[in-house]
Design a protein around this motif. Structure first.
Motif, PDB file in Angstrom:
ATOM      1  N   PHE A 145       0.728  -1.150  -0.044  1.00 50.22           N
ATOM      2  CA  PHE A 145      -0.032   0.010  -0.056  1.00 50.22           C
ATOM      3  C   PHE A 145       0.937   1.179   0.027  1.00 50.22           C
ATOM      4  O   PHE A 145       0.235   2.443   0.002  1.00 50.22           O
ATOM      5  CB  PHE A 145      -0.839   0.147   1.287  1.00 50.22           C
ATOM      6  N   ASP A 146       2.258   1.007   0.234  1.00 45.99           N
ATOM      7  CA  ASP A 146       3.025   2.328   0.050  1.00 45.99           C
ATOM      8  C   ASP A 146       3.547   2.714  -1.241  1.00 45.99           C
ATOM      9  O   ASP A 146       3.598   1.938  -2.262  1.00 45.99           O
ATOM     10  CB  ASP A 146       4.287   2.026   1.253  1.00 45.99           C
TER      11      ASP A 146
ATOM     12  N   HIS B 229      -0.310   1.255 -10.311  1.00 49.13           N
ATOM     13  CA  HIS B 229       0.816   1.181  -9.417  1.00 49.13           C
ATOM     14  C   HIS B 229       1.353   2.383  -9.080  1.00 49.13           C
ATOM     15  O   HIS B 229       2.180   2.689  -9.871  1.00 49.13           O
ATOM     16  CB  HIS B 229       1.618  -0.070  -9.606  1.00 49.13           C
TER      17      HIS B 229
END
Length: 330
Positions: A22-23, A53
């Motif tokens: 998620f980073d 992404h």
């Protein structure tokens, strides 16, 4: 703009299956980044973002003069410099695949992809790898845009064009048909003709070989790459010099920088390409230390003088010098 073709869907599925978390994923070229390292990291970041992404490019060290010149000429913003990464960071690597050349802390990160135009290095266990020995990493990224069915935006086109121009010296060094095809398509997209490309390439070359105002160590470090060969740390610089009458003084500057930098744990070499009176170009191989001397002599014969061997032809760091050093050290 994603294609509905089977090939595009297959590539996207492979990329989607990576452990993105998620980073933000950081995209890095190698240390002492050159134009192709910077360009390929910027363009690949933009491709990954187009595929959903979130990635951001970073520099593992300050940009060199050639990169700063071409970013100003073509109007793209250079990434931020971030010389180390935290453990667990998700990263993508371009234009290299060796730990010694990568951002500090890479061994504790999650490397999701490698896109490199050199022979494969020692970073293994990466789920998505493209390592093909062609002229520029930017060519590989351009091909990925096509395979994914994603339209190349003008910023990505500009940086990839710069990367190919730089690493192939305008298709005169290690260029393949793939590099030529990529450069032609990118130039057409940006409406740049042959004369404009030639003028840009000349400006890039001059900026990249302008050592004015640099200390000797800054000059050596401007284009240096690190390797691990048979367990030894090896550092290899690459420089050019055009003034035959001042060549010895320039070689002395490089030798002095290598001696200053050498901590006794690393083998130091440098390749200096210099023009001859007849218009040909030869390479001088510089070394520092007893083991480096034995290695250089094994590759190039007796030195001209202390610290300096000579090749009768121009040699390439990637395709000639490093394999020769590897053979001698092994």
């Amino acid at each position: 703009m994603l294609s509905c073709s089977g090939a595009g869907n297959e590539l996207r599925s492979r990329i989607d299956a990576l452990d993105w978390g998620f980073d933000t994923c950081l995209v890095y070229g190698h240390k002492t980044p050159d134009v192709d390292a910077v360009a390929s990291s910027i363009a690949l970041s933009r491709l990954m973002c187009s595929l959903g992404h979130y990635c951001e490019p970073r520099l593992a060290g300050p940009a060199n003069r050639e990169t700063k010149f071409v970013s100003g000429r073509l109007g793209f913003i250079l990434p931020a410099v971030q010389e180390s990464v935290l453990p667990g960071t998700r990263i993508i690597l371009t234009d290299h695949s060796e730990y010694a050349q990568s951002v500090n802390g890479v061994k504790e990160t999650r490397v999701l992809q490698i896109v490199d135009h050199h022979a494969g290095g020692d970073i293994d266990g990466v789920p998505f790898v493209i390592c093909e020995t062609i002229g520029a990493a930017s060519t590989l990224v351009w091909e990925l845009f096509g395979k994914a069915g994603v339209e190349v935006d003008d910023t990505a086109a500009a940086v990839m064009l710069a990367g190919i121009l730089s690493d192939t010296h305008f298709l005169t060094k290690n260029a393949t048909r793939r590099d030529s095809a990529a450069l032609s398509a990118l130039a057409a997209q940006l409406d740049m003709g042959a004369e404009q490309l030639a003028e840009l390439s000349r400006g890039m070359f001059q900026a990249g070989h302008d050592y004015s105002g640099m200390s000797d160590t800054e000059m050596f470090l401007d284009d240096v790459k690190d390797y691990v060969i048979s367990g030894r740390q090896v550092r290899v610089g690459s420089l050019d010099w055009t003034g035959q009458e001042s060549l010895d003084a320039f070689l002395d500057r490089v030798l002095g920088a290598m001696q200053t930098l050498n901590d006794g744990k690393t083998l130091y070499f440098a390749k200096v390409d210099a023009g001859e009176g007849d218009g040909s170009v030869v390479s001088y191989i510089l070394y520092n230390g007893a083991e480096a001397e034995r290695t250089a002599v094994a590759c190039f014969g007796e030195p001209l003088r202390k610290g300096v061997c000579r090749s009768s032809r121009k040699i390439n760091r990637k395709y000639d010098l490093v394999p020769m050093l590897t053979g001698a050290l092994e």
